[in-house]
Design a protein around this motif. Sequence first.
Motif, PDB file in Angstrom:
ATOM      1  N   GLN A  51       0.815  -1.213   0.000  1.00  0.00           N
ATOM      2  CA  GLN A  51       0.000   0.000   0.000  1.00  0.00           C
ATOM      3  C   GLN A  51       0.853   1.270   0.000  1.00  0.00           C
ATOM      4  OE1 GLN A  51      -2.389  -0.699   3.506  1.00  0.00           O
ATOM      5  NE2 GLN A  51      -3.992  -1.747   2.330  1.00  0.00           N
ATOM      6  N   CYS A  52       2.178   1.101  -0.162  1.00  0.00           N
ATOM      7  CA  CYS A  52       3.083   2.245  -0.277  1.00  0.00           C
ATOM      8  C   CYS A  52       3.248   2.621  -1.745  1.00  0.00           C
ATOM      9  CB  CYS A  52       4.435   1.916   0.342  1.00  0.00           C
ATOM     10  SG  CYS A  52       4.378   1.597   2.120  1.00  0.00           S
ATOM     11  N   TYR A  53       3.904   3.746  -1.990  1.00  0.00           N
ATOM     12  CA  TYR A  53       4.191   4.219  -3.346  1.00  0.00           C
ATOM     13  C   TYR A  53       5.702   4.099  -3.536  1.00  0.00           C
ATOM     14  CZ  TYR A  53      -0.400   6.263  -2.424  1.00  0.00           C
ATOM     15  OH  TYR A  53      -1.716   6.451  -2.082  1.00  0.00           O
ATOM     16  N   LYS A 103      -8.265  12.815  -2.969  1.00  0.00           N
ATOM     17  CA  LYS A 103      -8.141  12.262  -4.320  1.00  0.00           C
ATOM     18  C   LYS A 103      -6.712  11.888  -4.687  1.00  0.00           C
ATOM     19  CE  LYS A 103     -11.950  14.267  -7.020  1.00  0.00           C
ATOM     20  NZ  LYS A 103     -12.255  15.143  -8.184  1.00  0.00           N
ATOM     21  N   PHE A 104      -5.765  12.781  -4.402  1.00  0.00           N
ATOM     22  CA  PHE A 104      -4.411  12.637  -4.925  1.00  0.00           C
ATOM     23  C   PHE A 104      -3.369  12.800  -3.820  1.00  0.00           C
ATOM     24  CE2 PHE A 104      -6.923  14.675  -8.342  1.00  0.00           C
ATOM     25  CZ  PHE A 104      -6.812  13.692  -9.325  1.00  0.00           C
ATOM     26  N   VAL A 105      -2.166  12.304  -4.124  1.00  0.00           N
ATOM     27  CA  VAL A 105      -0.979  12.607  -3.336  1.00  0.00           C
ATOM     28  C   VAL A 105       0.072  13.124  -4.311  1.00  0.00           C
ATOM     29  CG1 VAL A 105      -0.217  10.180  -3.475  1.00  0.00           C
ATOM     30  CG2 VAL A 105       0.800  11.715  -1.788  1.00  0.00           C
ATOM     31  N   ALA A 106       0.676  14.264  -3.961  1.00  0.00           N
ATOM     32  CA  ALA A 106       1.678  14.902  -4.817  1.00  0.00           C
ATOM     33  C   ALA A 106       3.001  14.964  -4.079  1.00  0.00           C
ATOM     34  CB  ALA A 106       1.221  16.307  -5.213  1.00  0.00           C
ATOM     35  N   MET A 107       4.088  14.683  -4.800  1.00  0.00           N
ATOM     36  CA  MET A 107       5.427  14.684  -4.206  1.00  0.00           C
ATOM     37  C   MET A 107       6.405  15.368  -5.158  1.00  0.00           C
ATOM     38  SD  MET A 107       5.202  10.715  -3.046  1.00  0.00           S
ATOM     39  CE  MET A 107       4.011  10.393  -4.348  1.00  0.00           C
ATOM     40  N   THR A 109      -5.240   5.605  -4.984  1.00  0.00           N
ATOM     41  CA  THR A 109      -5.358   4.159  -5.173  1.00  0.00           C
ATOM     42  C   THR A 109      -4.212   3.569  -5.976  1.00  0.00           C
ATOM     43  OG1 THR A 109      -6.751   4.582  -7.118  1.00  0.00           O
ATOM     44  CG2 THR A 109      -7.869   4.229  -5.017  1.00  0.00           C
ATOM     45  N   LYS A 110      -3.367   4.404  -6.569  1.00  0.00           N
ATOM     46  CA  LYS A 110      -2.273   3.883  -7.408  1.00  0.00           C
ATOM     47  C   LYS A 110      -1.057   3.585  -6.534  1.00  0.00           C
ATOM     48  CE  LYS A 110       0.262   4.632 -11.712  1.00  0.00           C
ATOM     49  NZ  LYS A 110      -0.177   3.316 -12.230  1.00  0.00           N
ATOM     50  N   SER A 161       8.695  31.867  -9.789  1.00  0.00           N
ATOM     51  CA  SER A 161       7.300  31.901 -10.236  1.00  0.00           C
ATOM     52  C   SER A 161       6.437  30.976  -9.389  1.00  0.00           C
ATOM     53  CB  SER A 161       7.199  31.493 -11.710  1.00  0.00           C
ATOM     54  OG  SER A 161       7.523  30.125 -11.872  1.00  0.00           O
ATOM     55  N   VAL A 162       5.135  31.272  -9.410  1.00  0.00           N
ATOM     56  CA  VAL A 162       4.116  30.413  -8.816  1.00  0.00           C
ATOM     57  C   VAL A 162       3.205  29.965  -9.945  1.00  0.00           C
ATOM     58  CG1 VAL A 162       2.208  30.252  -7.175  1.00  0.00           C
ATOM     59  CG2 VAL A 162       4.208  31.650  -6.620  1.00  0.00           C
ATOM     60  N   MET A 163       2.935  28.660 -10.019  1.00  0.00           N
ATOM     61  CA  MET A 163       2.092  28.130 -11.090  1.00  0.00           C
ATOM     62  C   MET A 163       0.917  27.362 -10.500  1.00  0.00           C
ATOM     63  SD  MET A 163       4.777  26.858 -14.025  1.00  0.00           S
ATOM     64  CE  MET A 163       5.961  27.996 -14.750  1.00  0.00           C
ATOM     65  N   ILE A 164      -0.220  27.506 -11.161  1.00  0.00           N
ATOM     66  CA  ILE A 164      -1.447  26.808 -10.763  1.00  0.00           C
ATOM     67  C   ILE A 164      -1.742  25.748 -11.811  1.00  0.00           C
ATOM     68  CG2 ILE A 164      -3.839  27.080 -10.038  1.00  0.00           C
ATOM     69  CD1 ILE A 164      -1.830  28.696  -8.378  1.00  0.00           C
ATOM     70  N   TRP A 165      -1.967  24.513 -11.357  1.00  0.00           N
ATOM     71  CA  TRP A 165      -2.180  23.377 -12.259  1.00  0.00           C
ATOM     72  C   TRP A 165      -3.532  22.743 -11.975  1.00  0.00           C
ATOM     73  CZ3 TRP A 165       2.125  22.887 -15.411  1.00  0.00           C
ATOM     74  CH2 TRP A 165       3.304  23.464 -14.941  1.00  0.00           C
ATOM     75  N   GLU A 166      -4.125  22.192 -13.022  1.00  0.00           N
ATOM     76  CA  GLU A 166      -5.381  21.443 -12.877  1.00  0.00           C
ATOM     77  C   GLU A 166      -5.124  19.994 -13.238  1.00  0.00           C
ATOM     78  OE1 GLU A 166     -10.134  21.745 -14.007  1.00  0.00           O
ATOM     79  OE2 GLU A 166      -8.678  23.029 -15.030  1.00  0.00           O
ATOM     80  N   ILE A 167      -5.316  19.096 -12.289  1.00  0.00           N
ATOM     81  CA  ILE A 167      -5.067  17.672 -12.478  1.00  0.00           C
ATOM     82  C   ILE A 167      -6.381  16.999 -12.859  1.00  0.00           C
ATOM     83  CG2 ILE A 167      -4.107  15.585 -11.463  1.00  0.00           C
ATOM     84  CD1 ILE A 167      -2.151  17.944 -11.632  1.00  0.00           C
ATOM     85  N   PRO A 168      -6.437  16.268 -13.980  1.00  0.00           N
ATOM     86  CA  PRO A 168      -7.696  15.612 -14.370  1.00  0.00           C
ATOM     87  C   PRO A 168      -8.028  14.462 -13.430  1.00  0.00           C
ATOM     88  CG  PRO A 168      -5.912  14.964 -15.838  1.00  0.00           C
ATOM     89  CD  PRO A 168      -5.364  16.038 -14.953  1.00  0.00           C
ATOM     90  N   ASP A 169      -9.305  14.155 -13.320  1.00  0.00           N
ATOM     91  CA  ASP A 169      -9.734  13.004 -12.521  1.00  0.00           C
ATOM     92  C   ASP A 169      -9.084  11.732 -13.075  1.00  0.00           C
ATOM     93  OD1 ASP A 169     -11.356  14.457 -10.803  1.00  0.00           O
ATOM     94  OD2 ASP A 169     -13.088  14.334 -12.139  1.00  0.00           O
ATOM     95  N   GLY A 170      -8.567  10.914 -12.179  1.00  0.00           N
ATOM     96  CA  GLY A 170      -7.877   9.711 -12.616  1.00  0.00           C
ATOM     97  C   GLY A 170      -6.381   9.878 -12.745  1.00  0.00           C
TER      98      GLY A 170
END
Length: 577
Positions: A23-25, A45-49, A65-66, A105-114
């Motif tokens: 269950q780890c990444y 929903k997500f984990v970001a690293m 879940t991935k 800079s600072v950037m804003i991102w949109e991550i799609p579902d999935g």
Amino acid sequence: MSRKVVRSSKFRHVFGQAVKADQCYDDIRISQMTWDSLFCSVNPKFVAMIVDASGGGAFIVLPLTKTGRIDMSYPTVCGHTGPVLDIEFCPHNDNIIASGSEDCSVMIWEIPDGGLTTPLTEPVVKLDGHSKRVGILSWHPTAHNVLMSAGCDNVVILWNVARGEEMVRIDSVHTDMIYSACWNNDGSQILTSCKDKTMRVLDPRKGTVLLEKEKPHEGSRPVRAVFVSHGKILTTGFSRMSERQVALWDPKNFKEPLTLQELDTSSGVLLPFFDPDTGVVYLCGKGDSSIRYFEVTDEAPYVHYLSMYSSKESQKGVGYMPKRGLEVNKCEIARFYKLHERKCEPIIMTVPRKSDLFQEDLYPDTIGPEPSVEADEWFQGKDGQPILISLKDGFVATTKAKEFKVHKSLLKTTTTSAGNQQGSSGEVQSLKQEVKDLKAALEELTKRVVKSAPQKRMRRLRLLSMQLIMVMARAACRSEGNTSRESKFLHCCWPVLCITHCVHRPSWLLCTQKKKCQSIHISSSLLGRVEFSTCTLLSTLTPLQIKRKYLNPTVSQIQIISDQTHDELKNLISCFS
């Protein structure tokens, strides 16, 4: 005779436990940057690293879940030209994440579902205003699309992200590098700690100092500060003897701390995480292998030590799951995502209870994802209290998630991630269609060809079959920039189509010189004559073994031909043998 008893608390027996290995990444190259930020952000929903990347900065975003081993070719968010220093998901939209970098800079991102299917290089909005690297990001807890950024230029900027505009610039308060910056519960105040050994409480709209405390800790190492219950402030820092300390302050009386406790002599900066629902604060040190947790109350000594989670491996960073992402039926009160050098390991904090029923005393109404005010209203002076939700039936989104909308005036300068993904996948789609059309033409001609067919028709069939093989070879050649790996999949003797290191030698020579060759070889001449030779090693294996052992794709282009390549070539060999 009175006897002192142990303080009563329902969190006395909280214990931490790491999840199972599956269950780890795994196999994630965590960034080696020596910056005191979390390097991780997580939501339901997500984990970001933040990961290592050449030629700029990048971070990886995975669906929760991935789990398991993450392929090295998994797409990343890689739009920054310098290393990424901090990332944070928006609390009001789980698909929006902000990143700050050394490229100022600072950037804003949109991550799609999935999750991502292709690398994301174009942000939704890019915010330029800092003159030095940006190392601190924090979204407003109640106002929609309000972001705070702080950089090494000693400047704090408040952004209206939907408009892409800098609304408030606080540049005359801090005289040195800012160590930390955070909001209070309703976002009406900002708390900062600075290298000039001063802790400040600011009015975010006016940019003025409401309160300040010099030398909350005597040491010269970085100080971290967060708001806790009833407006009190908890700080972590170092003494003159470099001992790590934790202190609690009352803003009404900054002269002396309510409590000051010395912990140990480690050198890592303690990162505090406060849970307003339970009153528990967790201290995670970068480079430590433990997580301490304390309960903050109104009774002396105010900060009560509970316990400590320890492990063998040190942590390079840590992510903290919002309360709405926890499993309430397992009495889970906190979840951390601990970053190792090559993996991310979830750690679950649990209160032991025998009953499986919902524990109302552990889960009071908590902060939900719905904002209480819009950005324009907040900048005009309107404050809003957090909108609370119940976790009794688990968190279920009762309303549609707030859409992230960019102001029309910004559409010419900003693009969405969806457009980028569609454009980058166009080449693959066209290649699929070309292979499909050629296969259909070949099958139609094969049915019409008989043994007594005219030589002209046979020649046409040979040319079409050779063209099909060239398309497959071209797909394999496009898939890898490293020529040493291309020869493991498919060979073609046409120099104009294949860029492998053996293009100028007949492919049948490869079989004699490389006894461990792992491919079907195709040799062809400019006169249109097609000859086939099959490796002896390959001929001893079944098609299923070949698919598992040799046709395991590493990129999406090879996936196009991996499933049916062996059978098609085998049929073509039988046609011309």
